[in-house]
Design an enzyme around this catalytic site. Structure first.
Site, mmCIF file in Angstrom:
data_model
loop_
_atom_site.group_PDB
_atom_site.id
_atom_site.type_symbol
_atom_site.label_atom_id
_atom_site.label_comp_id
_atom_site.label_asym_id
_atom_site.label_seq_id
_atom_site.Cartn_x
_atom_site.Cartn_y
_atom_site.Cartn_z
ATOM 1 N N HIS A 10 2.738 0.009 -2.468
ATOM 2 C CA HIS A 10 3.487 -1.528 -2.771
ATOM 3 C C HIS A 10 4.368 -1.449 -3.659
ATOM 4 C CE1 HIS A 10 -0.830 -2.720 -2.429
ATOM 5 N NE2 HIS A 10 -1.618 -2.367 -3.619
ATOM 6 N N ASN A 45 0.587 -1.357 0.313
ATOM 7 C CA ASN A 45 0.441 -0.418 -0.057
ATOM 8 C C ASN A 45 0.748 1.276 -0.007
ATOM 9 O OD1 ASN A 45 -2.392 1.550 0.291
ATOM 10 N ND2 ASN A 45 -3.232 -0.373 -0.095
ATOM 11 N N ARG A 46 0.483 1.886 0.511
ATOM 12 C CA ARG A 46 0.480 3.650 -0.230
ATOM 13 C C ARG A 46 1.552 4.268 0.854
ATOM 14 N NH1 ARG A 46 -4.312 2.949 -2.089
ATOM 15 N NH2 ARG A 46 -3.774 3.431 -4.950
ATOM 16 N N GLN A 76 -6.927 -4.954 4.226
ATOM 17 C CA GLN A 76 -6.900 -3.648 3.366
ATOM 18 C C GLN A 76 -8.129 -4.357 2.002
ATOM 19 O OE1 GLN A 76 -5.590 -0.845 2.607
ATOM 20 N NE2 GLN A 76 -7.100 -0.096 0.953
ATOM 21 N N ASP A 130 -11.706 0.302 -0.790
ATOM 22 C CA ASP A 130 -10.353 0.535 -0.614
ATOM 23 C C ASP A 130 -10.268 1.298 0.639
ATOM 24 O OD1 ASP A 130 -7.830 0.557 -1.900
ATOM 25 O OD2 ASP A 130 -7.804 1.515 -3.850
ATOM 26 N N HIS A 167 -1.352 -10.048 -2.658
ATOM 27 C CA HIS A 167 -1.896 -9.556 -3.291
ATOM 28 C C HIS A 167 -3.035 -10.201 -4.789
ATOM 29 C CE1 HIS A 167 -4.378 -5.336 -5.217
ATOM 30 N NE2 HIS A 167 -3.540 -4.754 -4.600
ATOM 31 N N SER A 168 -4.261 -11.217 -3.916
ATOM 32 C CA SER A 168 -4.926 -11.780 -4.406
ATOM 33 C C SER A 168 -6.291 -11.161 -4.867
ATOM 34 C CB SER A 168 -5.015 -13.213 -3.750
ATOM 35 O OG SER A 168 -4.243 -13.981 -4.714
ATOM 36 N N TYR A 169 -6.643 -11.366 -6.201
ATOM 37 C CA TYR A 169 -8.059 -10.563 -5.999
ATOM 38 C C TYR A 169 -9.125 -11.461 -6.394
ATOM 39 C CZ TYR A 169 -6.521 -6.357 -8.278
ATOM 40 O OH TYR A 169 -5.769 -4.876 -7.956
ATOM 41 N N GLU A 187 -6.620 -7.728 1.495
ATOM 42 C CA GLU A 187 -4.532 -7.966 2.697
ATOM 43 C C GLU A 187 -4.438 -7.386 3.001
ATOM 44 O OE1 GLU A 187 -3.218 -4.605 -1.329
ATOM 45 O OE2 GLU A 187 -5.956 -5.056 -1.682
HETATM 46 C C1 BGC Z 1 -4.840 -0.633 -3.372
HETATM 47 C C2 BGC Z 1 -5.446 0.251 -4.599
HETATM 48 C C3 BGC Z 1 -4.606 -0.381 -5.664
HETATM 49 C C4 BGC Z 1 -4.634 -1.599 -5.548
HETATM 50 C C5 BGC Z 1 -3.838 -1.854 -7.050
HETATM 51 C C6 BGC Z 1 -4.726 -1.637 -3.167
HETATM 52 O O1 BGC Z 1 -4.235 -2.717 -2.643
HETATM 53 O O2 BGC Z 1 -5.254 -0.019 -1.650
HETATM 54 O O3 BGC Z 1 -5.914 1.354 -4.634
HETATM 55 O O4 BGC Z 1 -5.142 -0.282 -6.828
HETATM 56 O O5 BGC Z 1 -3.982 -2.215 -4.808
HETATM 57 O O6 BGC Z 1 -2.564 -2.028 -7.233
#
Ligand code: BGC
Length: 336
Positions: free
Chosen positions: A96, A70-71, A273, A236, A166-168, A301
């Protein structure tokens, strides 16, 4: 990835017919095949049909994120009075792990029967981070359908660290996740500004569209006129998980009523997250030629809070020499 480096693929499987495939590029989980309530097996994670897709488009599908998931605002943080500037790759922010995060490096793999160990040495200065950081990830699959991810790291200089996967997920596999029912065991979340950076506040979820203490579909409130949902185009947000840090406990559940598939999440981390795939816009065509439209996947996450190095009130993400970073997350699959 450097020219000439080879990417390997590994399969973990169990006696329930569950199969998880992982590559050593980015430690990416490329598929998770699990049964529905009628025993029909399907792949419940987003991704690409070939390695080329992972190399050219980065949505972090299935990837390990680090050094800092994350940021980090402006890519800047201070440690012992010294300011560090990280690579910026999300507007003016660091996301990330930067331009070449852990999702884009080759890990050294060591495969055992039911487990895969991945190791990576991140050199002092990589993406702007201090210290040589030695990271090991252990992926394993049990006969109870637990996909267990164990994270270890050590450093030779004080540094910061926040690792996640970061699995979707899409338990239905053929339409958006808006009908998935989500439960999150949290009383608070960390509100964000319109660049998705936490304000520093821990805000109660009571009476807000962030309250997932009882199972609620993602779509039920996602279009509510709420500043937090508007800032992110959906969910998010980092949830402050109940029962603190370092105890492996159940923190979330996702249930898909048509297929009966259930995903239960356990973790030792203090935060999670919850991302409802808001930035997917159909431009990425994933596995089986399927365009990944908005909300086609959801991420859970497990991690420390975003931008923690700039918020002294958040749990610390500092790792010092002599300490061992250790966290566990379990994605457990079942049906009902
Ligand atoms: C973030 C999103 C981001 C995504 C893909 C997530 O962990 O919170 O804002 O777009 O990852 O990068």
């Amino acid at each position: 990835m450097l020219p000439g480096q080879e990417v390997q693929i590994f399969t973990l499987s169990n006696n329930q017919g569950v199969e998880v495939r992982i590559i050593n590029y980015g430690g990416i989980i490329v598929s998770i095949n699990v049964p529905d309530r009628n025993g029909k097996i399907a792949d419940v994670v987003l991704g690409h049909d070939s390695l080329a897709g992972y190399l050219t488009r980065s949505c972090y599908f299935g990837a390990l994120c680090g050094r800092y998931a994350n940021r980090i605002a402006g890519g800047r943080f201070r440690l012992h009075g010294v300011e560090h500037q990280l690579a910026t790759n999300n507007g003016s922010h660091h996301l990330h792990g930067g331009l070449r995060g852990f999702d884009k490096v080759i890990w050294i793999a060591d495969a055992r029967d039911d487990a895969l160990k991945l190791a990576y040495l991140s050199r002092d200065g990589e993406e702007g981070y201090p210290g040589n950081l030695s990271v090991t990830i252990n992926y394993s699959l049990t006969d109870d359908n637990d996909l267990r991810i164990e994270y270890f790291a050590t450093t030779d200089k004080d540094t910061i660290i926040n690792l996640t996967n970061h699995s979707y997920f899409n338990l239905a596999t053929t339409r958006t996740v808006l009908d998935h029912q989500v439960t999150i065991h949290a009383d608070a979340f960390t509100p964000i500004d319109d660049t998705l950076i936490p304000t520093g506040e821990l805000r109660s979820i009571a009476g807000t569209p962030m309250d997932f203490n009882s199972a609620t579909t993602i779509g039920a409130r996602i279009n509510t006129d709420d500043l937090q949902l508007r800032n992110a185009g959906g969910y998010d947000h980092n949830f402050v998980l109940r029962a603190g840090e370092n105890i492996l406990r159940e923190v979330a559940e996702v249930y898909e009523p048509d297929t009966g598939r259930v995903l239960t999440v356990l973790t030792t981390q203090p935060g999670m997250q919850f991302y409802s795939g808001n930035f997917l816009n159909g431009s990425i065509v994933g596995k089986n030629g399927r365009p990944y439209i908005k909300h086609f996947g959801l991420c859970l996450e497990t991690q420390h809070f975003p931008d923690s190095p700039n918020h002294p009130n958040f749990p610390s993400t500092v790792l010092r020499p002599g300490e061992r970073y250790h966290h566990v997350t379990v994605f457990k699959f079942s049906v009902r």
